[in-house]
Structures are given as structure tokens and as C-alpha cells.
Design an enzyme around this catalytic site. Structure first.
Site, mmCIF file in Angstrom:
data_model
loop_
_atom_site.group_PDB
_atom_site.id
_atom_site.type_symbol
_atom_site.label_atom_id
_atom_site.label_comp_id
_atom_site.label_asym_id
_atom_site.label_seq_id
_atom_site.Cartn_x
_atom_site.Cartn_y
_atom_site.Cartn_z
ATOM 1 N N LYS A 1 0.845 -1.189 0.000
ATOM 2 C CA LYS A 1 0.000 0.000 0.000
ATOM 3 C C LYS A 1 0.884 1.243 0.000
ATOM 4 O O LYS A 1 1.913 1.294 0.686
ATOM 5 C CB LYS A 1 -0.918 -0.015 1.226
ATOM 6 C CG LYS A 1 -1.990 1.065 1.220
ATOM 7 C CD LYS A 1 -2.966 0.858 2.379
ATOM 8 C CE LYS A 1 -4.083 1.896 2.372
ATOM 9 N NZ LYS A 1 -5.067 1.658 3.452
ATOM 10 N N SER B 1 -9.743 2.047 2.021
ATOM 11 C CA SER B 1 -8.695 2.778 1.328
ATOM 12 C C SER B 1 -7.652 1.880 0.655
ATOM 13 O O SER B 1 -6.842 2.352 -0.140
ATOM 14 C CB SER B 1 -7.980 3.721 2.308
ATOM 15 O OG SER B 1 -7.321 3.010 3.339
ATOM 16 N N SER C 1 -10.805 -0.206 5.931
ATOM 17 C CA SER C 1 -9.973 -0.099 4.725
ATOM 18 C C SER C 1 -9.340 -1.393 4.249
ATOM 19 O O SER C 1 -8.857 -1.462 3.118
ATOM 20 C CB SER C 1 -8.874 0.944 4.943
ATOM 21 O OG SER C 1 -9.435 2.233 5.057
#
Length: 473
Positions: free
Chosen positions: A83, A158, A182
Site C-alpha cells: 500500500k 482505502s 480499509s
């Protein structure tokens, strides 16, 4: 095995077996996934920074080490994407923000260090909303990430880039973070698996808020067994994280099979009355019989989540203020409105609001603990909505009920974040329009193993993870 099925469609566990047996090399595996990225990424925009040359060099070294008889790490030769909020030494880390558009860190985040030490091969970074704010992955640096099952829809967030990359077979493993959903929301939207572990299960370093128990790091993959593998590689104590859990992570490497006869499970189809689209509830209703076929006793019941909204908003605001106050002061013109709102909320709220937030969180935990003594697991929808148009920044209403801010529609996620209990998102079927829907499985406090076991049993009974997206013409 590999002659019948493309390498990029194999699970991480299967790839691990093939590499370990010498039937395929790390270089071949990385090459196959780079080709998949070349095919799929222009459509979905999941991987935003790619270093194919370095990945192939790492793969070559992995093959040389294996040929020399060196012991193989848990993730030896397996491609992974990180990420874009995790630091990666020598590789751009933007946080999805123009402030960090060209930032190249000199060190790795701890989770990246552990993944690499276990033998994983970094391909690149995955997209996220600016500073991970929101469950819709878009930013002004890279644009939106699209849902592989419908390119007109969002992949969630996210950790949306991670979920989309997994669904497309661009990587077999990915990492992410979760404050309000997320790791779970994008897994639900993209038909993959995302585990929100207990705070401290996967230590975090460096971090501006080492005592923040709302935000956790965790694994994502296409199968539950793959998630357990990545958890085993990244969990374990670290003295730099004061919340880290003193438990041997090898406990997640054993067989996940278990007898669930007589196990009590509570089903909360709307988490106590949250507005939820019928298509979501219907998808879960169709699969309740799976738990009963496993021998479990399923009751319609739900903990009392009163006070959760005010508590989460206050504590989230505090976390944003701690992490980003200086950015607000120095780079306000480069921050998106929702990030500014969250930071200012944290800076301006009265001390009495935080006092009440902590009291509400403590009361919620006590109620949740009591509830979980009579039910070993709690299940319900991951998200209150199905994937929505990628052009919409957020959800403004659900079934006629207005959403008052950009995360209001994710109460089904952040209610559970507040409790501190481990929770996983597992594929639970599709809507009539072919959009994925996930189910959340919540376990007792710090019982990730139990969560993984029930998730694995459900996954094996349903096999929804095998329904991969099709490349558009």
C-alpha cells in the site's frame, strides 16, 4: 498444476508449493505477474508505482539462493505489492497526496521489512485515497482505481489498489491498513479476502501514533489460507510498537480445518438497524444455510453499538490531528477537503468530547465482550452498499437516509474497529448485476485463528473466490 492453470491465477499457497518443489522458478512467477500487470493495470489503475527491473533482479537472487540450498522463507519468491502509505526504501511513497508526489524514503515500514525478510518480492505500490481517508480509492496524483468486476464502479478503499490488484491476478499477496474498514471494504467490493487483525498483531513502525488502536496493518489475498500465510510472516512482537502482541506468529501456519458443530453465531444483517441496500442483505441471506450446514447454530442478534458514531468520529479526528497538523499548517492548499475536515475536527474538538469518546469506547468494548461470551462469532455485511460509480467521491444516501459525511456509509466497518475484535471480509456472492458482496466474520478478542478457521470453512463451502473478473473486450 501450472500447465493447466496460469501462474497468476494460482493462490499464494499453491505458488509456494510449486516454487519449493522446483517446478517453477521465482523468476517465472514474477515474469507472469508482470505480464498480468501490463494487461490489467491500464484498465483498473491499481498499481501506481512499478519497478519491474528490481523485481526481476530480486527473483534471480531468490532462485540462486534456492539453488544453493539456502533455507526458504515463508514468502520465498512470492510477488507482493505494498500500500502506498507504507515506506519502501528507494521506491516512491506518495500517500496518494501531491505533497509527497516525489517522496522516496530511505527506510522501509516494519511490515515491508518483514515481508522482504520472509522472501517476498516487491513489484510496486498500490493506490489509495489521499492519506487513506475514505473508502473510495481516488486521488489527484494517480486518479481512481476501478473495480475489476465493473470498470464503471469503485474498488472501495482505502486499500482499493491492493484489492483490485489481487482480483486481477496482478499479485497473489498485498498488504494494507484499516481504521474504519480499509482492509475489509475493498475486499468486499473486489471479491477478495481482507483481515483486520487485533491492534498490535502486526506491529507498526514508524508511526506518529504508536498508541492508536484504531488503525491497524494487515494482510489481503484471494484466499483465507493465503491471508493466514501473510499474517504469519508479518505478525509477532516488536519493541518499537507498544501495542505489539507477544505471541508466536507460527500459530497461524497450522491447518485451518475445524469442526463447527454446535458453535453459536450471531447474524446482524444491518448491524442493529443501519440503512443497508437490499442487494447486500439478500446476498448474505442466501449463504446463511452454509453456516448451518457446517453445524453452527445461527441466531439473529446484534451487540449494542450505541455511542459508536460519536466516539469514532472524535477518536478519528484526534488521530488525524496528531498525524497531519503540520501538513495542515504548511500545505493546506494541497490537501483535499475531507482530510482538512478531519484534521480540524481533531484540533478544535473540546477535551470533554474526547473524554466522552473514551467512555463510550470502553462501554462498547464491555458490551461486545459480554456478547461474545454467548456467541463465538458475529457475522454481517462488510459494507452497507454495493460498489458505486467511480465518479462519486462518496455515498450521499442509503435507502433514503442521508449520509452526513464521507465515512458515514461505512459504519458497518468502523463500529467493529472500535471494539478491537479481529474481523475478516470474505467473498459472499454477487448481486444480480454481478457485483461482489462480502461478509464480515468477527471473532472473540484476539482470536484471529478462530476467525480464519470459520472464514476458511465458509470459503471452501462456497468457492466464490474462484469467480475471477473477465478482461473487457
Amino acid at each position: 498444476m501450472t500447465s493447466k492453470q496460469p501462474l497468476c491465477h494460482l493462490s499464494a499457497m499453491a505458488l509456494r508449493t510449486e516454487i519449493g518443489a522446483g517446478r517453477v522458478s521465482a523468476t517465472e512467477v514474477v515474469t507472469a505477474h508482470l505480464a498480468q500487470i501490463e494487461t490489467w493495470n491500464p484498465r483498473v489503475n491499481a498499481i501506481v508505482t512499478l519497478d519491474a527491473e528490481r523485481a526481476l533482479a530480486q527473483a534471480a537472487r531468490a532462485d540462486q539462493a534456492q539453488a544453493s540450498g539456502a533455507p526458504l522463507g515463508l514468502l520465498h519468491g512470492l510477488p507482493i505489492a505494498h500500500k502506498d502509505s507504507f515506506l519502501t526504501a528507494g521506491m516512491r511513497t506518495t500517500y496518494g497526496s501531491p505533497v509527497y508526489r516525489d517522496f522516496i524514503p530511505e527506510r522501509d515500514s516494519l511490515i515491508v521489512t518483514r515481508e522482504r525478510a520472509a522472501g517476498a518480492i516487491t513489484l510496486g505500490k498500490t493506490n489509495l485515497p489521499e492519506f487513506g481517508a475514505g473508502s473510495q480509492t481516488f486521488n489527484t496524483v494517480f486518479g481512481p482505481t476501478r473495480n475489476p468486476y465493473d470498470l464503471g464502479k469503485t474498488a472501495g478503499g482505502s486499500s482499493g489498489g491492493a484489492a483490485a490488484a489481487l482480483a486481477c491476478g496482478m499479485v497473489p499477496l498485498a498488504d494494507g491498513t484499516d481504521m474504519g474498514g480499509s482492509l475489509r471494504n475493498p475486499a468486499s467490493f473486489c471479491n477478495v479476502v481482507g483481515l483486520r487483525p487485533s491492534a498490535g498483531r502486526v506491529p507498526q513502525w514508524p508511526t506518529a501514533s504508536p498508541y492508536n488502536a484504531l488503525t491497524v496493518a494487515g494482510p489481503m489475498a484471494r484466499t483465507v489460507a493465503d491471508v493466514a500465510l501473510l499474517l504469519a510472516a508479518t505478525a509477532g512482537p516488536d519493541a518499537r510498537d507498544p501495542l505489539s502482541i507477544e505471541q508466536d506468529p507460527r500459530c497461524f501456519l497450522g491447518a485451518l480445518e475445524r469442526d463447527f458443530k454446535g458453535t453459536r453465531i450471531a447474524f446482524a444483517p444491518t448491524w442493529g438497524g443501519l440503512p443497508t441496500q437490499p442487494a447486500v442483505v439478500q446476498a448474505l441471506d442466501r449463504q446463511l444455510a452454509v453456516f448451518e450446514a457446517l453445524g453452527a447454530l445461527v441466531d439473529m442478534d446484534c451487540p449494542d453499538f450505541s455511542g459508536a458514531d460519536a466516539s469514532f468520529q472524535a477518536l478519528r479526528g484526534q488521530a488525524f490531528a496528531v498525524g497531519y497538523e503540520m501538513l495542515l499548517r504548511e500545505k493546506r492548499d494541497q490537501l483535499k477537503d475531507s482530510v482538512i475536515w478531519n484534521i480540524e475536527l481533531g484540533l478544535q474538538q473540546a477535551g470533554s468530547v474526547l473524554v466522552q469518546a473514551e467512555r463510550q469506547r470502553a462501554a462498547l468494548f464491555a458490551r461486545m465482550h459480554a456478547f461474545m461470551q454467548t456467541h463465538e462469532f458475529l457475522i454481517g455485511p462488510v459494507s452497507q452498499v454495493v460498489p458505486f460509480p467511480v465518479e462519486h467521491e462518496t455515498v450521499h444516501e442509503i435507502e433514503g437516509t442521508p449520509m452526513h459525511n464521507y465515512i458515514d456509509w461505512m459504519r458497518s466497518g468502523y463500529y467493529l474497529s472500535l471494539t478491537g475484535h479481529p474481523v475478516i471480509s470474505v467473498p459472499c456472492g454477487f448481486t444480480a448485476d454481478g457485483l461482489p458482496v462480502g461478509i464480515q466474520i468477527v471473532g472473540r478478542y484476539r482470536d484471529e485463528l478462530g476467525v480464519l478457521q470459520l472464514a476458511r470453512a465458509f470459503e471452501q463451502a462456497t468457492q466464490f473466490w474462484l469467480q475471477a473478473p473477465r478482461l473487457p473486450d
